[in-house]
Design a protein around this motif. Structure first.
Motif, PDB file in Angstrom:
ATOM      1  N   THR A 229     -25.084 -14.666   7.899  1.00  0.00           N
ATOM      2  CA  THR A 229     -25.053 -15.607   6.768  1.00  0.00           C
ATOM      3  C   THR A 229     -25.162 -14.916   5.417  1.00  0.00           C
ATOM      4  N   GLU A 230     -25.531 -13.623   5.416  1.00  0.00           N
ATOM      5  CA  GLU A 230     -25.774 -12.868   4.197  1.00  0.00           C
ATOM      6  C   GLU A 230     -26.875 -13.495   3.357  1.00  0.00           C
ATOM      7  N   ASN A 231     -27.765 -14.214   4.039  1.00  0.00           N
ATOM      8  CA  ASN A 231     -28.946 -14.775   3.406  1.00  0.00           C
ATOM      9  C   ASN A 231     -30.190 -14.113   3.994  1.00  0.00           C
ATOM     10  N   TRP A 232     -31.273 -14.140   3.233  1.00  0.00           N
ATOM     11  CA  TRP A 232     -32.514 -13.553   3.719  1.00  0.00           C
ATOM     12  C   TRP A 232     -33.251 -14.544   4.609  1.00  0.00           C
ATOM     13  N   SER A 233     -33.816 -14.020   5.679  1.00  0.00           N
ATOM     14  CA  SER A 233     -34.567 -14.828   6.631  1.00  0.00           C
ATOM     15  C   SER A 233     -35.966 -14.252   6.789  1.00  0.00           C
ATOM     16  N   VAL A 234     -36.869 -15.053   7.356  1.00  0.00           N
ATOM     17  CA  VAL A 234     -38.244 -14.633   7.577  1.00  0.00           C
ATOM     18  C   VAL A 234     -38.322 -13.736   8.803  1.00  0.00           C
ATOM     19  N   GLY A 235     -39.052 -12.622   8.683  1.00  0.00           N
ATOM     20  CA  GLY A 235     -39.254 -11.721   9.805  1.00  0.00           C
ATOM     21  C   GLY A 235     -40.161 -12.350  10.861  1.00  0.00           C
ATOM     22  N   LYS A 236     -40.117 -11.835  12.072  1.00  0.00           N
ATOM     23  CA  LYS A 236     -40.852 -12.405  13.205  1.00  0.00           C
ATOM     24  C   LYS A 236     -42.368 -12.373  12.969  1.00  0.00           C
ATOM     25  N   SER A 237     -42.873 -11.275  12.457  1.00  0.00           N
ATOM     26  CA  SER A 237     -44.324 -11.173  12.246  1.00  0.00           C
ATOM     27  C   SER A 237     -44.810 -12.168  11.189  1.00  0.00           C
ATOM     28  N   PHE A 238     -44.039 -12.316  10.121  1.00  0.00           N
ATOM     29  CA  PHE A 238     -44.363 -13.265   9.066  1.00  0.00           C
ATOM     30  C   PHE A 238     -44.364 -14.689   9.632  1.00  0.00           C
ATOM     31  N   GLU A 239     -43.308 -15.042  10.326  1.00  0.00           N
ATOM     32  CA  GLU A 239     -43.175 -16.392  10.873  1.00  0.00           C
ATOM     33  C   GLU A 239     -44.276 -16.691  11.891  1.00  0.00           C
ATOM     34  N   LYS A 240     -44.599 -15.709  12.739  1.00  0.00           N
ATOM     35  CA  LYS A 240     -45.631 -15.891  13.754  1.00  0.00           C
ATOM     36  C   LYS A 240     -46.993 -16.141  13.101  1.00  0.00           C
ATOM     37  N   SER A 241     -47.299 -15.395  12.056  1.00  0.00           N
ATOM     38  CA  SER A 241     -48.576 -15.569  11.355  1.00  0.00           C
ATOM     39  C   SER A 241     -48.685 -16.959  10.745  1.00  0.00           C
ATOM     40  N   VAL A 242     -47.593 -17.444  10.195  1.00  0.00           N
ATOM     41  CA  VAL A 242     -47.594 -18.768   9.564  1.00  0.00           C
ATOM     42  C   VAL A 242     -47.748 -19.862  10.611  1.00  0.00           C
ATOM     43  N   LEU A 243     -46.976 -19.770  11.686  1.00  0.00           N
ATOM     44  CA  LEU A 243     -47.025 -20.791  12.732  1.00  0.00           C
ATOM     45  C   LEU A 243     -48.386 -20.824  13.424  1.00  0.00           C
ATOM     46  N   SER A 244     -48.958 -19.657  13.688  1.00  0.00           N
ATOM     47  CA  SER A 244     -50.264 -19.608  14.362  1.00  0.00           C
ATOM     48  C   SER A 244     -51.389 -20.133  13.484  1.00  0.00           C
TER      49      SER A 244
END
Length: 584
Positions: A229-244
């Motif tokens: 998409t040539e857009n920036w996305s959230v990395g796995k570690s960042f997303e995991k910290s937020v969801l947890s």
């Protein structure tokens, strides 16, 4: 120690065992608290309405009723004091992780932005549906299980029931910000640890999260550029910290800004220093000039506002924001201290002009400007004493009744007294003392015909002492009016021009007559703690151990003896004010 936010704090809250104990801390009757949270229908507790967001969607605001708002405000102050009891005041505000919803901790959008100055990468992300994320059970459980609180289940339940509406913290309730700040700390700990692990800087302002770094490549565990998409996305570690931590990021609001772009966080640019974006300042400047010239202003796209037509209060708020941010990079100085060789920045000159328009030119009441802060106390006490006079009761006081003036709170006056604030002093030379008032007179008359007004502007009345310190005022009046007669303070008042008047303290032929001499002599000899009043102080002169000054005289002698101090000698001065008001 920093001034307390509330009389009670963490120790007292932890000692609470039931609703009655909590009600005591909130300063309400237990029955009142119980009735508001248990016996009032939900439809009566809140007024719900929608406001437009920048992206065109709607945000629901739930505003509590008067009684519930009072309780929530007390709860908010109690919890803010608890927050301060736990965390104190940061030694280095710019190093804090959370900067939103703070009181007495020197944290703001500015300190949030300072952390990300001059970085190669600045990544912004937003928490989705921030306040609705905090449901009743989450709020209640936090106050029971958190190690700092460990409240009883009963008290935690009462707090959650007081603060929540329809199983969520309502946006619009005074208690929602501080409760959200407590619960979101778990997220801060995780994201700060993540930032440290990958050599980034982390900060959060409410639901706005920022990571920045000077690494050659941005850590993919925090954010990455999607090749599809040539857009920036959230990395796995960042997303995991937020969801947890019980949150979710808004996938549509992931923004990466590199050093060759305009970098911003919380709408402040951070490329080289924290600053207001030029696009935003141009929009504010356009709105301010339009309001001063035409009496109306339309929000441009530069301001990113959904409301199109702006009012004077909104523009003033924007200018104060500009002043706050831009002024942090300068040494505090009043406008009068700038010279032609070193002119004042444009934003200072603009806010000066708009302050005059907003506060003076468009006032709905006649404006009274005195030389010092204490003079306003004297005048108000004198009006109270003489309110039975028919003209004073009609022209200077709203109700015309002495009984209504006994309450120190509320707006009782038909005239507007200009506070000698730092803003008034720095911008318009209205900080106190008569020496600078002639400059204000010249400025006011010069601006008068350049400013829009829907109705004839109300009188602006300057009251000055009748002593040698006013010689500059008399010479300025003579120069402006071109008067061939003497201008020496012997007339009841001088019409300088347009809506501007100068009223000398009526001296009755005496020389060096100042306003305090209108009080009976024995009050001027009143002792405070064995100290005598020293009225005349030279600039920079400090009081000795044997003297007290005019501030204490006004508050601890005149105001403290309300109803006892004979203010009959003020009557000619007050009637002169009435003469001016009636003449317009």
């Amino acid at each position: 120690m920093t001034k307390r936010i509330y009389d009670y704090g963490l120790e007292e809250l932890k000692a609470c065992g039931n609703l009655s104990h909590l009600a005591f801390l909130l300063g309400v009757e237990p029955k009142f608290l119980s009735r508001q949270i248990y016996k009032t229908d939900d439809q009566l507790k809140y007024h719900s309405f929608e406001i437009a967001k920048k992206n065109g969607t709607k945000r629901t605001i739930n505003a509590p009723n008067k009684n519930l708002k009072f309780i929530q405000s007390r709860l908010s102050r109690l919890l803010y004091q608890c927050y301060f009891d736990i965390h104190g005041k940061p030694d280095f505000p710019a190093r804090a992780t959370s900067h939103g919803f703070q009181k007495n901790r020197d944290l703001s959008i500015y300190t949030n932005a300072v952390r990300h100055i001059g970085r190669k990468y600045v990544l912004n992300a937003d928490i989705e549906n921030f306040f609705p994320t905090f449901n009743f059970g989450r709020v209640r459980c936090y106050f029971i299980k958190n190690k700092h609180f460990t409240l009883s289940e009963t008290v935690a339940t009462v707090i959650a029931q007081t603060a929540c509406f329809q199983n969520a913290l309502p946006q619009g309730a005074p208690s929602s910000p501080i409760i959200s700040e407590f619960i979101t700390q778990a997220l801060d700990y995780k994201l700060q640890s993540l930032a440290k692990k990958y050599r980034c800087t982390y900060s959060r302002y409410a639901d706005d999260i920022t990571f920045s770094t000077n690494l050659s490549e941005f850590p993919s565990h925090i954010g990455f550029l999607s090749p599809d998409t040539e857009n920036w996305s959230v990395g796995k570690s960042f997303e995991k910290s937020v969801l947890s931590s019980g949150f979710k990021l808004n996938a549509t609001k992931i923004r990466m800004q590199q050093q060759n772009q305009r970098q911003a966080t919380t709408n402040l640019t951070v490329n080289r220093k924290v600053n207001i974006g030029s696009y935003y300042y141009k929009g504010v400047r356009f709105a301010a000039y339009s309001m001063m010239k035409n009496g109306k202003a339309i929000a441009t796209g530069k301001l990113s506002l959904t409301a199109k037509e702006l009012n004077s209060h909104q523009i003033w708020g924007m200018l104060c924001h500009v002043h706050d941010i831009k002024g942090r990079g300068l040494h505090h100085t009043a406008l009068r201290n700038y010279t032609n060789a070193h002119p004042a920045p444009h934003y200072l000159r603009l806010i000066k002009d708009f302050f005059h328009y907003h506060r003076i030119h468009t006032s709905a009441k006649p404006i009274v400007i005195c030389e010092g802060k204490t003079d306003y106390i004297y005048l108000k006490e004198a009006i109270r004493w003489n309110v039975a006079n028919q003209r004073i009761g009609k022209l200077l006081v709203k109700s015309g009744k002495l009984s209504d003036l006994k309450n120190t709170k509320g707006d009782h006056w038909l005239v507007d007294f200009v506070n000698h604030s730092d803003m008034a002093g720095d911008l318009l030379d209205l900080a106190g003392g008569g020496g600078d008032l002639p400059k204000f007179m010249t400025y006011h008359l010069d601006r008068f015909d350049k400013l829009h007004s829907d109705a004839p502007p109300k009188p602006v009345i300057i009251i000055v002492d009748n002593d040698s310190q006013s010689d500059g005022m008399w010479s300025t009046i003579k120069r402006i009016t071109g008067s061939k007669a003497a201008v020496d303070g012997t007339k009841p008042y001088y019409h300088v021009g347009k809506n501007l008047y100068v009223v000398p303290i009526p001296a009755g032929g005496a020389k060096d007559f100042y306003i305090e001499k209108l009080f009976p002599d024995h009050w001027l000899k009143e002792k405070l703690g064995g100290k005598s009043l020293k009225i005349i102080q030279k600039k920079g002169e400090k009081l000795t151990a044997d003297h007290y000054g005019k501030t204490d005289f006004a508050n601890k002698v005149i105001k403290a003896n309300r109803g006892k101090v004979d203010c009959s000698a003020f009557l000619p001065l007050l009637l002169t004010l009435c003469d001016i008001i009636e003449s317009k």
